[in-house]
Motif scaffolding. Structure first.
Motif, short mmCIF file in Angstrom:
data_model
loop_
_atom_site.label_atom_id
_atom_site.label_comp_id
_atom_site.label_asym_id
_atom_site.label_seq_id
_atom_site.Cartn_x
_atom_site.Cartn_y
_atom_site.Cartn_z
N GLU A 145 -11.12 -0.09 8.00
CA GLU A 145 -12.39 -0.31 8.69
C GLU A 145 -13.59 0.16 7.86
O GLU A 145 -14.63 -0.49 7.84
CB GLU A 145 -12.37 0.43 10.03
CG GLU A 145 -13.68 0.43 10.79
CD GLU A 145 -13.63 1.33 12.02
OE1 GLU A 145 -14.72 1.68 12.52
OE2 GLU A 145 -12.53 1.69 12.49
N LEU A 146 -13.42 1.26 7.13
CA LEU A 146 -14.56 1.93 6.51
C LEU A 146 -14.79 1.59 5.05
O LEU A 146 -15.85 1.90 4.50
CB LEU A 146 -14.38 3.45 6.64
CG LEU A 146 -14.35 4.01 8.06
CD1 LEU A 146 -14.03 5.50 8.02
CD2 LEU A 146 -15.68 3.77 8.76
N LEU A 147 -13.82 0.96 4.40
CA LEU A 147 -13.93 0.77 2.95
C LEU A 147 -15.17 -0.03 2.53
O LEU A 147 -15.81 0.33 1.53
CB LEU A 147 -12.66 0.12 2.41
CG LEU A 147 -12.45 0.23 0.89
CD1 LEU A 147 -12.58 1.66 0.40
CD2 LEU A 147 -11.09 -0.35 0.50
N PRO A 148 -15.57 -1.08 3.24
CA PRO A 148 -16.80 -1.77 2.84
C PRO A 148 -18.02 -0.85 2.83
O PRO A 148 -18.84 -0.90 1.91
CB PRO A 148 -16.94 -2.89 3.88
CG PRO A 148 -15.53 -3.16 4.31
CD PRO A 148 -14.86 -1.82 4.32
N ALA A 149 -18.14 0.01 3.84
CA ALA A 149 -19.27 0.95 3.90
C ALA A 149 -19.16 1.98 2.79
O ALA A 149 -20.18 2.38 2.18
CB ALA A 149 -19.32 1.63 5.26
N LEU A 169 -19.85 22.28 1.39
CA LEU A 169 -19.65 20.95 0.82
C LEU A 169 -20.47 19.85 1.51
O LEU A 169 -20.45 18.71 1.05
CB LEU A 169 -18.17 20.58 0.84
CG LEU A 169 -17.26 21.43 -0.06
CD1 LEU A 169 -15.82 20.95 0.01
CD2 LEU A 169 -17.77 21.41 -1.50
N GLY A 170 -21.17 20.20 2.56
CA GLY A 170 -22.02 19.21 3.23
C GLY A 170 -21.26 17.98 3.66
O GLY A 170 -21.66 16.85 3.38
N LEU A 171 -20.16 18.17 4.36
CA LEU A 171 -19.31 17.06 4.77
C LEU A 171 -20.09 16.05 5.62
O LEU A 171 -20.74 16.41 6.59
CB LEU A 171 -18.11 17.56 5.56
CG LEU A 171 -17.25 18.65 4.90
CD1 LEU A 171 -16.10 19.02 5.82
CD2 LEU A 171 -16.73 18.19 3.56
N HIS A 172 -20.01 14.80 5.23
CA HIS A 172 -20.64 13.71 5.98
C HIS A 172 -19.54 12.90 6.64
O HIS A 172 -18.69 12.32 5.96
CB HIS A 172 -21.47 12.82 5.06
CG HIS A 172 -21.98 11.59 5.72
ND1 HIS A 172 -22.88 11.63 6.78
CD2 HIS A 172 -21.73 10.27 5.50
CE1 HIS A 172 -23.15 10.40 7.16
NE2 HIS A 172 -22.46 9.55 6.41
N TRP A 173 -19.56 12.86 7.98
CA TRP A 173 -18.47 12.20 8.72
C TRP A 173 -18.85 10.77 9.07
O TRP A 173 -19.93 10.52 9.60
CB TRP A 173 -18.15 12.99 9.99
CG TRP A 173 -17.61 14.34 9.66
CD1 TRP A 173 -18.30 15.51 9.54
CD2 TRP A 173 -16.24 14.66 9.36
NE1 TRP A 173 -17.46 16.54 9.20
CE2 TRP A 173 -16.19 16.05 9.08
CE3 TRP A 173 -15.07 13.92 9.31
CZ2 TRP A 173 -15.00 16.70 8.75
CZ3 TRP A 173 -13.88 14.56 8.98
CH2 TRP A 173 -13.86 15.93 8.71
N LEU A 174 -17.98 9.85 8.74
CA LEU A 174 -18.22 8.44 8.99
C LEU A 174 -17.79 8.06 10.40
O LEU A 174 -16.74 8.49 10.88
CB LEU A 174 -17.47 7.59 7.97
CG LEU A 174 -17.82 7.82 6.50
CD1 LEU A 174 -16.99 6.91 5.60
CD2 LEU A 174 -19.31 7.59 6.25
N HIS A 175 -18.59 7.24 11.05
CA HIS A 175 -18.29 6.82 12.42
C HIS A 175 -17.28 5.68 12.42
O HIS A 175 -17.39 4.74 11.64
CB HIS A 175 -19.56 6.38 13.13
CG HIS A 175 -19.33 5.90 14.53
ND1 HIS A 175 -18.85 6.73 15.53
CD2 HIS A 175 -19.48 4.66 15.10
CE1 HIS A 175 -18.73 6.04 16.65
NE2 HIS A 175 -19.10 4.80 16.42
N THR A 176 -16.29 5.78 13.30
CA THR A 176 -15.30 4.71 13.47
C THR A 176 -15.44 4.11 14.86
O THR A 176 -15.96 4.74 15.78
CB THR A 176 -13.87 5.24 13.27
OG1 THR A 176 -13.65 6.37 14.15
CG2 THR A 176 -13.66 5.70 11.84
N ASP A 229 -13.81 9.41 14.20
CA ASP A 229 -14.71 9.97 13.17
C ASP A 229 -14.02 11.06 12.35
O ASP A 229 -14.52 12.18 12.21
CB ASP A 229 -15.97 10.55 13.83
CG ASP A 229 -16.75 9.48 14.60
OD1 ASP A 229 -16.39 8.31 14.52
OD2 ASP A 229 -17.72 9.85 15.30
N CYS A 230 -12.88 10.70 11.76
CA CYS A 230 -12.06 11.68 11.06
C CYS A 230 -12.03 11.45 9.54
O CYS A 230 -11.14 11.95 8.85
CB CYS A 230 -10.64 11.67 11.61
SG CYS A 230 -9.79 10.08 11.45
N VAL A 231 -13.00 10.70 9.03
CA VAL A 231 -13.11 10.46 7.59
C VAL A 231 -14.41 11.06 7.09
O VAL A 231 -15.48 10.78 7.64
CB VAL A 231 -13.07 8.95 7.28
CG1 VAL A 231 -13.33 8.69 5.80
CG2 VAL A 231 -11.74 8.34 7.70
#
Length: 307
Positions: A111-115, A280-287, A292-294
Motif C-alpha cells: 500500500e505504501l511503496l508509491p508514497a 530519531l524523529g520517527l515519522h509514521w505513515l498512515h494506512t 499506522d505501523c510503518v
C-alpha cells in the motif's frame, strides 16, 4: 459431515461454518473465512480466482469432493495455513511461491511503496539542480527478505535501481532465489546470506526497507497455531521485539546516502519504537486500516544518533 455438500456454493457455506466451529485463525491469506475458503475451493478445483459468481452452482465430482475434503481437513484439523497448502501468496498483482521455509507475505509496503518512492525521489536532488528536482533511485535494499517478495516489489517500483535482498536463513534465500528468477529479476536483485549487514559488501543505499522479526519472544507462545507454523526466525524479535531493529538502525548509519531513508514495518511496536528511539524523529505513515505501523527515518537523524 452428515450430508456432503454438492455444489461449490454449498461447500463454501459448509466451510464458513466449519471455520467458526474450529476457531480458525485468519490474517495470513485473508481476513474473512468466506474469502479464504473460497480461495481454497477455487485452487483445489483448479478454477480461476476471477471466476464469476455462477461458479458457485457447479457440482463437484466424487474425486473433486475428496480433494476438497482433504484440503479442509489439513486447514481445519492440522491448522496448516492456506498459503502453505496452495504454495502461493499474493501482494497485489504479484504472485509468489511460498512454503514452510518462509513467512507468508503480508505487508503494508504494498500500500505504501508509491508514497515511499515519492519521499525518496523527492529528497534526492542532483547537486546544482533546482530544489525538488529528483533523480532515479540507484540502490535499495530489503533487509530480512524472506520469500523475496519485497525485493521484487522494490525492483518493480524502482526500475533503474540495483536491489539487494538480505536474510539470515539459507532456506528462505532458496525460496527468494526462485521468486526473483520467476519475476525475471535475477540480473537486478542480488541475494545476500547475512545477519543484517554483517556479511554484505559496503554500499550506500537510497532506501533501506525492512519488515523484520518484531514479535517479543514471550508473545510467541500465545500466537494462534497457524502462525506457529511459520519460521520462528522470521517472527522472533527478542526480549522486547527490538533486537533486529536496533542492529539494523545502528548499521544503517554507515549504509545510507546523505538524503536516504530507512523504512520499517514494526507491527504493534509503535509505542516501543517511540519510547526507545526518541532522537530519531520517527515519522509514521498512515494506512487505510489505521494500523499506522510503518515508520520513516531520515539519514541525518541516524548520523547524529548516539545509539
Amino acid at each position: 459431515m452428515a450430508t456432503k455438500p454438492q455444489t461449490l456454493g454449498e461447500w463454501l457455506k459448509w466451510a464458513e461454518r466449519a471455520y467458526a466451529r474450529h476457531e480458525v485463525a485468519l490474517g495470513q491469506v485473508a481476513v474473512s473465512a468466506h474469502d479464504e475458503a473460497l480461495y481454497l475451493l477455487l485452487r483445489a478445483l483448479e478454477l480461476p480466482l476471477e471466476s464469476p459468481p455462477t461458479v458457485l452452482k457447479r457440482k463437484l465430482t466424487a474425486e473433486q469432493a475428496e480433494r476438497v475434503t482433504e484440503v479442509f481437513r489439513r486447514r481445519l484439523e492440522e491448522r496448516v495455513p492456506a498459503a502453505y497448502l496452495t504454495r502461493e501468496a499474493f501482494l497485489g498483482e504479484h504472485r509468489f511461491y511460498v512454503d514452510e521455509r518462509v513467512i507468508i507475505p503480508r505487508s503494508y509496503f504494498l500500500e505504501l511503496l508509491p508514497a515511499i518512492a515519492e519521499m525518496v525521489e523527492g529528497g534526492m536532488a542532483r547537486k546544482g539542480a533546482r530544489a525538488g528536482v529528483g533523480h532515479p533511485v540507484k540502490r535499495v535494499v530489503d533487509v530480512c527478505t524472506g520469500s523475496g517478495c519485497l525485493a521484487v516489489l522494490l525492483a518493480h517500483q524502482f526500475p533503474e535501481a540495483k536491489v539487494d535482498a538480505i536474510d539470515l536463513s539459507p532456506e528462505a534465500l532458496a525460496v527468494a532465489k526462485f521468486n526473483v528468477a520467476t519475476h525475471h529479476l535475477a540480473k537486478r536483485v542480488r541475494l545476500h546470506h547475512s545477519d543484517v549487514f554483517d556479511a554484505v559488501p559496503t554500499a550506500k543505499y537510497d532506501l533501506i526497507l525492512s519488515n523484520p522479526p518484531y514479535v517479543p519472544t514471550r508473545e510467541l507462545r500465545g500466537l494462534p497455531e497457524e502462525f506457529t507454523k511459520e519460521p520462528r526466525l522470521a517472527l522472533d524479535g527478542g526480549r522486547d521485539g527490538l533486537d533486529i531493529i536496533r542492529k539494523l538502525l545502528w548499521q544503517a548509519r554507515e549504509r545510507l546516502q546523505p538524503s536516504g531513508l530507512v523504512v520499517l514495518e514494526v507491527g504493534g511496536l509503535r509505542a516501543a519504537m517511540d519510547k526507545n528511539f526518541p532522537e530519531l524523529g520517527l515519522h509514521w505513515l498512515h494506512t487505510e486500516d489505521g494500523e499506522d505501523c510503518v515508520c520513516v527515518i531520515q539519514a541525518g537523524r541516524l548520523l547524529n544518533w548516539p545509539g
